[in-house]
Scaffold this motif. Structure first.
Motif, PDB file in Angstrom:
ATOM      1  N   LEU B  43       0.844  -1.190   0.000  1.00 52.42           N
ATOM      2  CA  LEU B  43       0.000   0.000   0.000  1.00 52.42           C
ATOM      3  C   LEU B  43       0.881   1.241   0.000  1.00 52.42           C
ATOM      4  O   LEU B  43       2.064   1.170   0.352  1.00 52.42           O
ATOM      5  CB  LEU B  43      -0.950   0.007   1.200  1.00 52.42           C
ATOM      6  N   ILE B  45       1.247   5.060   1.484  1.00 55.09           N
ATOM      7  CA  ILE B  45       0.780   5.893   2.600  1.00 55.09           C
ATOM      8  C   ILE B  45       1.224   7.334   2.371  1.00 55.09           C
ATOM      9  O   ILE B  45       2.407   7.592   2.104  1.00 55.09           O
ATOM     10  CB  ILE B  45       1.359   5.392   3.939  1.00 55.09           C
ATOM     11  N   VAL B  84      -3.936   6.113   4.044  1.00 53.54           N
ATOM     12  CA  VAL B  84      -3.711   5.180   2.950  1.00 53.54           C
ATOM     13  C   VAL B  84      -4.221   5.819   1.658  1.00 53.54           C
ATOM     14  O   VAL B  84      -5.407   6.166   1.542  1.00 53.54           O
ATOM     15  CB  VAL B  84      -4.415   3.832   3.208  1.00 53.54           C
ATOM     16  N   SER B  87      -4.197   1.117  -2.060  1.00 53.09           N
ATOM     17  CA  SER B  87      -3.954  -0.138  -1.356  1.00 53.09           C
ATOM     18  C   SER B  87      -4.169  -1.340  -2.253  1.00 53.09           C
ATOM     19  O   SER B  87      -5.198  -1.457  -2.922  1.00 53.09           O
ATOM     20  CB  SER B  87      -4.861  -0.276  -0.127  1.00 53.09           C
ATOM     21  N   HIS B  89      -3.369  -4.157  -0.507  1.00 54.44           N
ATOM     22  CA  HIS B  89      -3.187  -5.015   0.674  1.00 54.44           C
ATOM     23  C   HIS B  89      -4.578  -5.298   1.243  1.00 54.44           C
ATOM     24  O   HIS B  89      -5.379  -4.387   1.411  1.00 54.44           O
ATOM     25  CB  HIS B  89      -2.335  -4.270   1.714  1.00 54.44           C
ATOM     26  N   ASP B  91      -5.738  -5.871   4.141  1.00 55.42           N
ATOM     27  CA  ASP B  91      -6.122  -5.346   5.459  1.00 55.42           C
ATOM     28  C   ASP B  91      -6.322  -3.837   5.479  1.00 55.42           C
ATOM     29  O   ASP B  91      -6.732  -3.290   6.513  1.00 55.42           O
ATOM     30  CB  ASP B  91      -5.049  -5.692   6.504  1.00 55.42           C
ATOM     31  N   TYR B  92      -5.992  -3.147   4.398  1.00 57.57           N
ATOM     32  CA  TYR B  92      -6.043  -1.687   4.420  1.00 57.57           C
ATOM     33  C   TYR B  92      -6.825  -1.168   3.228  1.00 57.57           C
ATOM     34  O   TYR B  92      -6.693  -1.686   2.121  1.00 57.57           O
ATOM     35  CB  TYR B  92      -4.624  -1.096   4.417  1.00 57.57           C
ATOM     36  N   ASP B  96      -7.920   4.875   5.128  1.00 62.23           N
ATOM     37  CA  ASP B  96      -7.552   4.431   6.483  1.00 62.23           C
ATOM     38  C   ASP B  96      -6.434   5.320   7.025  1.00 62.23           C
ATOM     39  O   ASP B  96      -5.514   5.697   6.291  1.00 62.23           O
ATOM     40  CB  ASP B  96      -7.034   2.977   6.472  1.00 62.23           C
ATOM     41  N   VAL B  98      -3.277   5.305   9.415  1.00 62.37           N
ATOM     42  CA  VAL B  98      -2.391   4.285   9.996  1.00 62.37           C
ATOM     43  C   VAL B  98      -1.240   4.937  10.754  1.00 62.37           C
ATOM     44  O   VAL B  98      -0.710   5.975  10.365  1.00 62.37           O
ATOM     45  CB  VAL B  98      -1.823   3.320   8.926  1.00 62.37           C
ATOM     46  N   GLY B 112       2.826  -3.543   5.137  1.00 68.19           N
ATOM     47  CA  GLY B 112       2.061  -3.725   6.369  1.00 68.19           C
ATOM     48  C   GLY B 112       2.919  -4.041   7.575  1.00 68.19           C
ATOM     49  O   GLY B 112       2.494  -3.847   8.712  1.00 68.19           O
ATOM     50  N   ILE B 115       3.559  -1.115   9.897  1.00 66.54           N
ATOM     51  CA  ILE B 115       2.377  -0.421  10.416  1.00 66.54           C
ATOM     52  C   ILE B 115       2.041  -1.024  11.774  1.00 66.54           C
ATOM     53  O   ILE B 115       1.960  -2.251  11.903  1.00 66.54           O
ATOM     54  CB  ILE B 115       1.176  -0.573   9.454  1.00 66.54           C
ATOM     55  N   LYS B 118      -4.162   0.699  13.018  1.00 65.86           N
ATOM     56  CA  LYS B 118      -5.077   1.660  12.398  1.00 65.86           C
ATOM     57  C   LYS B 118      -5.588   2.585  13.487  1.00 65.86           C
ATOM     58  O   LYS B 118      -5.825   2.160  14.617  1.00 65.86           O
ATOM     59  CB  LYS B 118      -6.266   0.933  11.780  1.00 65.86           C
TER      60      LYS B 118
END
Lengths: 345, 345
Positions: B43, B45, B84, B87, B89, B91-92, B96, B98, B112, B115, B118
């Protein structure tokens, strides 16, 4: 009512002066006294053994301490082991062996409040109630397990490793599966550490030269628990070798010079970097756990896994000189005075 | 395949030299870079805030420390708060917020693993994840409760009492029903301690004169917990006032001069007489408990019971100079760099 019984004899040792430096026998006086008669709710104890302890130096000094000093012109205090000779107390019968704080006398009157426990002769020689199965064992076991919290496979370093407390700490740590390393002050005691008390290694700090190097060799995986009976310079080298989350049990500080403000290396950064803990332990806070701990230690003693040495002098009159010898480090085991015959010996 | 997209821009701050004494902006260099494109499982960021922390001095030095130093000629490390932006990924999702360890850059590629959590914007302003609801709060809460173990009615002394960690410790101890006393280094901060952070008393150790007398007056019942962020001479006076079973949390040692063997009063006898404990606490051991602690602290913050100050500088380019100011003690709250717009502000 007039009693026709002759007055039975007693002897007591009184504290007459406070030490100026060294503790000498002249601070004490042996006196004759009348043997007391128990009234309702009381009992008469025939003293068998007195315990002599390094802490007595503090007890008779008026320097600030964790208790009030023994008053001048009164019977010297101390832990004792005795046999109940007469009882008008519901909890005690003639022939019971009791451990308590009857002080330096041949016969003691008690209302039970200065008795800490009855001693079960089946647990071994009753003199063990003065050390392995008494405050020495309680100090070693609780100081090690409560503050030191050793885990199997960890390295436990002990100072005054051949002493009464130290030798118990080393053996208990060994029973718990630790590597044990002793610091002591003579080659004789190094031998005692390894041969009698089962240490994996022992160091004579007086002749080691570079103490940190010697410690480093004896503790190749670092130090997880340091049971410290001395403090001061001997202990400074140990602190440089502690592992993450190490526990330092501060149990005695006789290696730190007296005086208002002894200085040494600051420990905060070492404690922070290692997330380590340093904590004081005083057995007097834990007397109520004696029975529980004796129940753990007695089987180990019976199995021969807790070895000990006794250094017994004969007669109440010998107590003051024996205390001086103890404080000079000239004892060869737990120092006791035999005041009267031991019915279990 | 040839992409027609223009290369998107990024900026990074690299560490170029190690500090010789003071940390200066010249140790760092701002560099342009290409904005990365996330591959499968990755992802992108967009960094919103950088956290500036006193520990960074240690991170960029090659003196022995609890971690390896930041390599030269690489991006400076640090805790960050970001959004984010893309993404791939599972989970994200885009949008989001983070909290992690993305370092001093405007845009960061992540798989990830760097990180930490969240951030739930409903818990308050997201910048709080940098302090009250971040490592500052975690340090204060766990250091105080896990090592300090304060009980209602006890006295808790805090050094650097108006600082990021100290001010949280004082407020958490107050919530737990303790008397709180702060040690700090200016009259302004004394006022902040009492008026903003609710301390029952605060002392300017630079102007107090007889610090032990001032502490004794502020702690009439002695000290049960000392949360020590400094060590050294400021803390020596506190040790003379600890109560039985006192707990000293060693959380920072910047009051101890650098060098191989700083010396000060020996603490063993004091720890023994008081059966007290001194233990190092490092928050990096406890990162896995952040969510649990945030769940405790967030309601207190929402109720206005945890007050804080922020000191925010604008733009990634300002980070090196802001770090210098922080290390000189010239900040006025938790120091952060705003790298990009905060969508929740």
């Amino acid at each position: 009512m007039i009693s026709n019984k002759p007055v039975a004899k007693n002897q007591e040792v009184w504290l007459r002066a406070r030490p100026q430096g060294t503790v000498t026998p002249e601070l004490f006086e042996l006196r004759d006294a009348a043997r007391p008669e128990p009234g309702p709710g009381e009992l008469l104890i025939r003293i068998i053994y007195l315990s002599l302890d390094p802490a007595m130096r503090g007890w008779i000094s008026d320097a600030p301490n964790y208790r009030e000093p023994v008053p001048l012109d009164s019977v010297m205090i101390g832990f004792t082991l005795g046999e109940v000779a007469q009882s008008r107390h519901p909890d005690y019968a003639m022939g019971d062996i009791v451990y308590g704080r009857q002080g330096w006398r041949a016969w003691a009157l008690s209302d039970g409040s200065d008795i800490d426990r009855k001693v079960e002769p089946l647990q071994g020689p009753i003199s063990a109630a003065m050390h392995v199965l008494g405050l020495t064992g309680l100090t070693a076991y609780l100081g090690l397990t409560r503050v030191g919290q050793p885990k199997a496979g960890e390295t436990v370093l002990v100072s005054t490793a051949a002493g009464a407390v130290g030798s118990m700490v080393g053996q208990i740590a060994k029973i718990q599966g630790c590597r044990t390393v002793g610091l002591t002050g003579s080659d004789d005691k190094v031998v005692a550490c390894v041969e009698d008390f089962g240490y994996d290694a022992a160091i004579n700090y007086k002749t080691a030269g570079d103490l940190e190097a010697a410690l480093s060799e004896a503790c190749p995986d670092g130090i997880d628990v340091y049971f410290d009976n001395v403090g001061g310079e001997i202990s400074d080298a140990a602190l440089d070798l502690i592992n993450h989350r190490a526990r330092i049990v501060v149990c005695g500080t006789m290696g730190i010079p007296a005086g208002p403000n002894p200085r040494g290396p600051r420990v905060s950064r070492q404690l922070l970097v290692k997330r380590a803990r340093m904590e004081g332990f005083l057995v007097l806070d834990h007397l109520h756990r004696l029975d529980e701990v004796v129940a753990i230690l007695a089987p180990w003693m019976a199995e021969g896994r807790l070895r000990f040495r006794e250094d017994i002098v004969e007669g109440l009159a010998a107590a003051p000189a024996a205390l001086q010898q103890l404080l000079a480090g000239n004892n060869r085991g737990k120092m006791m005075v035999r005041v009267g015959p031991d019915p279990t010996a």
